[in-house]
Each structure stands twice: as structure tokens, then as C-alpha cells.
Design an enzyme around this catalytic site. Structure first.
Site: not given
Ligand SMILES: NC(=O)c1ccc[n+]([C@@H]2O[C@H](COP(=O)([O-])OP(=O)(O)OC[C@H]3O[C@@H](n4cnc5c(N)ncnc54)[C@H](OP(=O)(O)O)[C@@H]3O)[C@@H](O)[C@H]2O)c1
Length: 437
Positions: A15, A131, A134, A138, A189, A192, A203, A207, A304
Site C-alpha cells: 500500500v 477509510e 474497512v 470502498i 496471491g 496468505e 479479519d 472491520k 490491493g
Molecule cells: N495490502 C492490502 O491490500 C491492504 C488493504 C487494506 C488495508 N491494508 C492495511 O495496510 C497496511 C499495510 O499493508 P501492506 O499490505 O502494504 O503491508 P506490507 O506490504 O507488508 O508493508 C509493510 C511495510 O511496513 C514496513 N515496516 C515493517 N516494520 C517496520 C518498522 N518497524 N519500521 C518501519 N517500517 C516498517 C515494511 O518495510 P520493508 O518494506 O522495508 O520491509 C513495509 O514497507 C496494513 O495495516 C494492512 O492491514 C492492506
């Protein structure tokens, strides 16, 4: 033009990197819409060397997101790290206490600490926007928080987990097992490596707890949610649902009742003709039922990088458009200190229709014994069908019952009774039926 809005992004994963990219690619458009530039001045992640697919060299790098949260060179702290404790919680708290606006996509953090964080934001007069937490892209939070003033919500329910909806959609469309669908989802993908959190409903529950607070003005109660996942949904259930005019979805439902508020996450049968039954694959949907508006259904991409980034950027743009000294609306629709305690309605008093699938010995008296257990518990039946199990003409039969509205307590008692009678050859299956337009 007003001074630029300075953004610090903590977390540059799926994200975070998308947010940085869209802020760069759509900079001119955002400036026109917000009346000021929006620029990324600081970033933080774990690995500074990793290629993020976007040039972030103009922003100051921080190894420590908590340190970045407090610098004077940002106006907005965007938390995209994830997790309900550790750096996510510490950095969001530090940013709010330092008087920075915060944008987060972190449902786990809000489900656990949302009210405490909202109290800090409201005390400091800054925004805490979420936003993306959840249903991804959307705009459901904005809809509930801003567009439904004066409405009293009676029920909010939705498909809030794309992994589960993807699995159930494929099970129905292709007639394949839960395990085979899950493996495919992992390969593509959509799930998990450890899928428990998604498929067992956690999850969705996170929400739902946020939606419940917005809908009913109550403190978030993520630990007080009745939860069943989809791992024991079989082809037999999906086929029987189809024959009866239903489709199975994992729903999160929050509903006001006479005895309190129900919060529940479970596989649910919804009429095949209903709008929510048409939501397929990884798509999410949220239905909101109110006294004035009636039923509203929002559907779209629930996850995504880009879809989630769209919601995050909408939150940043709202901050860019707000003006200094402007009194911000409360985080959960009512001032955090005025949120009421959550009064839980007991699951056993849940009222609704039920689908019950029993695999029984094929012998005289079984059908009558089942009907008696139902009658003894005042359960009136809409339909009762029996047929041979997979062509095994002799040994066992499947009995499928659909009840009229009854209570959870009555159904549990009746099914316990049938189990004790010794007629079952397999675990009974019970799936709640949800009213949906
Ligand atoms: N992915 C989705 O579709 C989606 C949808 C809705 C909500 N979300 C929410 O959005 C958030 C991020 O999700 P994501 O999918 O983007 O996760 P992600 O791909 O795992 O990215 C997490 C990021 O956090 C960084 N990070 C981890 N520990 C850290 C620390 N101690 N200090 C600084 N940076 C740190 C990581 O750094 P490195 O890259 O250097 O390892 C990585 O860049 C979560 O809360 C998730 O629930 C995600």
C-alpha cells in the site's frame, strides 16, 4: 496558493509504495482539487536499499517511524506498517500527541486501540482518518460518518474479506472443494501462507467492529464478536443452498436488537436474487440499513495496493482541503468520550431462519424423530427434504431442513437433541439465513 501539505509515509510495502506512486503521478490533479500541493517529505520502512518502484530520493529517510512521526517537517503521518502493537501503534500515538494528522489503513490497530487513539486526536484537534481500514477502496467510512447525518442505522452487514469471497465464489462456480480453492488462492496471491486470520473470520471481525462503532455510537468491541469461519463449508452445503435459492457468503453483521447489539461473523445464506449475492470473487460489499434511507449497498475492490491507496489518498486530500483552526468532526462519528459502552446481544437470542443439513442412518423412525425435536422446540419448518447421500442408496440419507424465523437457542437445543438421539452419521451443519434485499 496555500502552503504545501507535507506528508510522511511510514511503511512502503504494497500500500505504502502505491500511495507514494499515486501522489507523484497525480500531483497536478491533486493540487487542483485540494488548492495546494501535496508532497512527500519523509518516508520510513525497514530496508532503505529495497527498490520500491517509485523514486523517493527527495524525501528524508527514517529507520524509526516513531521519530518520523514527531518531526516538524510533516503535517500528516501516514501509517502503512500494519499490526496492532509495536511500531504502528507507537508511531500513530506519537504523531497524534505531536499534533500531526494521521491517516492509517490499519484495521487491527483501530479494532484494538481505536477509541484511545481517537481521544488523543480529538483532544489535540487533529484528524485520524482510516477509510482504507474497512473494505479497502470502498468509501464506507466517509459514507457512514458524513453522508448519513440524521439516519439511525438498524443493521450494517457486508462481505469484508476478499479471500473468503474468492474461495466461496469458486467453490460454487467450479464445484471444487474448500481445500483445493484455498490452495489456488494461495498460489495466486489472494490468500496468505497462513490463511487462518482470513478464513476463520478474524479479519472480517476487525472491520465489523469499526463499522459497529460508527453505526451505533458504541465503543469498539472487537473481542465481543461471535465468529465462525468458512473452513467447514462443503460442496454439499453449496449445492443445497443453490437448490433452495440461496448463495453462501461470509458476512459480518451488526444489528440493533431489543436486548443489545449483535455482532457476528459467519457463513450466511443470502437469497440468490439479492444484490449482495451478486458480489463475486475478491470484491467486497457493505450494506447499510437505516430508518430514513432504507438499504444502501456499496461494492468494490476491498484490497490491493492501488485500490487501498485510493482510499488513503482520499483521506490525505480531506486533510489538504481542511483549513487551520477548522473544527474537525469526531473520529467515530461521535466524540470518543461520548461513545456508549457496547451492550452485547446474546447470540442464543438471535432470531432468523436456519438451514440445517443432517446426514442420518437410513432407517425407520429417523425422519419422525427429527420432526419431533423441531416441534418440541417450537421450530416451524419452511421445507424438509431428504435424499440419498451420493447415490449410496442404502446406508445413509441427507435431510435438509429450512426453518421459519426461530431463535439460535431453539435450533441449538433441537440439533443437540437430534445428535443425542443417535441417528446422525456425521456432524450436523447449521447455517444462518440472512434477510437481504
Ligand atoms: N495490502 C492490502 O491490500 C491492504 C488493504 C487494506 C488495508 N491494508 C492495511 O495496510 C497496511 C499495510 O499493508 P501492506 O499490505 O502494504 O503491508 P506490507 O506490504 O507488508 O508493508 C509493510 C511495510 O511496513 C514496513 N515496516 C515493517 N516494520 C517496520 C518498522 N518497524 N519500521 C518501519 N517500517 C516498517 C515494511 O518495510 P520493508 O518494506 O522495508 O520491509 C513495509 O514497507 C496494513 O495495516 C494492512 O492491514 C492492506
Amino acid at each position: 496558493m496555500a502552503e504545501a501539505l507535507r506528508v510522511g509515509i511510514a511503511g512502503l510495502g504494497n500500500v505504502g509504495a502505491s500511495v507514494a506512486r499515486v501522489l507523484r503521478d497525480k500531483a497536478a490533479e491533486l493540487t487542483r482539487q485540494c488548492g495546494r500541493d501535496v508532497i512527500v517529505t519523509a518516508v520510513s520502512a525497514r530496508d532503505q536499499k529495497r527498490d520500491r518502484g517509485v523514486d523517493i530520493s527527495a524525501a528524508t529517510w527514517f529507520d524509526d517511524p516513531v521519530e518520523m512521526a514527531q518531526i516538524a517537517e510533516i503535517d500528516v503521518f501516514v501509517e502503512l506498517i500494519g499490526g496492532d502493537e509495536g511500531p504502528a501503534r507507537l508511531s500513530v500515538k506519537a504523531a497524534l500527541e505531536a499534533g500531526r494528522h494521521v491517516v492509517t489503513a490499519n484495521k487491527a490497530l483501530l479494532a484494538k486501540h481505536g477509541v484511545a487513539l481517537a481521544e488523543i486526536a480529538e483532544k489535540r484537534g487533529v484528524l485520524l482518518n482510516y477509510e482504507a481500514a474497512v473494505a479497502g477502496g470502498i468509501p464506507v467510512i466517509k459514507t457512514m460518518r458524513e453522508a448519513m447525518a440524521g439516519n439511525s442505522v438498524t443493521r450494517v452487514f457486508g462481505i469484508l474479506n476478499g479471500t473468503c469471497n474468492y474461495i466461496l465464489t469458486r467453490m460454487e462456480a467450479e464445484g471444487i472443494s474448500f481445500d483445493a480453492c484455498l490452495k489456488d488462492a494461495q498460489r495466486l496471491g489472494y490468500a496468505e501462507a497462513d490463511p487462518t486470520f482470513d478464513i476463520e473470520g478474524h479479519d472480517t471481525a476487525h472491520k465489523l467492529s469499526i463499522l459497529t462503532s460508527l453505526a451505533f455510537g458504541t465503543r469498539i468491541a472487537a473481542n465481543d464478536i461471535y465468529m465462525e469461519g468458512i473452513s467447514n463449508i462443503s460442496q454439499a452445503d453449496i449445492r443445497a443452498a443453490g437448490d433452495l435459492g440461496y448463495r453462501i457468503k461470509l458476512l459480518g453483521v451488526a444489528q440493533r436488537t431489543d436486548s443489545g447489539i449483535e455482532q457476528r461473523v459467519h457463513p450466511t445464506m443470502v437469497p440468490t436474487a439479492s444484490v449482495i449475492a451478486q458480489v463475486h470473487g475478491v470484491t467486497n460489499a457493505v450494506a447499510i440499513e437505516t430508518d430514513i434511507l432504507g438499504e444502501l449497498l456499496l461494492s468494490g475492490p476491498g484490497a490491493g495496493g492501488n485500490a487501498t491507496a485510493s482510499a488513503v489518498i482520499g483521506d490525505i486530500a480531506d486533510i489538504a482541503k481542511s483549513r487551520p483552526g477548522f473544527q474537525h468532526g469526531p473520529v467515530f462519528g461521535r466524540p470518543a468520550k461520548e461513545l456508549k459502552p457496547y451492550k452485547k446481544a446474546q447470540m442464543r437470542s438471535h432470531a432468523g431462519g436456519y438451514f440445517i443439513r443432517l446426514t442420518v442412518h437410513d432407517r425407520i423412525g429417523v425422519f419422525a424423530a427429527i420432526a419431533k425435536r423441531m416441534a418440541d422446540n417450537d421450530i416451524s419448518l419452511e421445507s424438509i427434504v431428504q435424499h440419498a447421500v451420493n447415490g449410496e442408496a442404502a446406508a445413509q440419507k441427507t435431510v435438509i431442513l429450512v426453518t421459519h424465523e426461530t431463535t439460535e437457542a431453539a435450533v441449538r437445543k433441537a440439533v443437540d437433541g437430534i445428535t443425542k438421539d443417535g441417528h446422525l452419521t456425521d456432524k450436523p451443519q447449521v447455517i444462518r439465513i440472512e434477510r437481504a434485499g
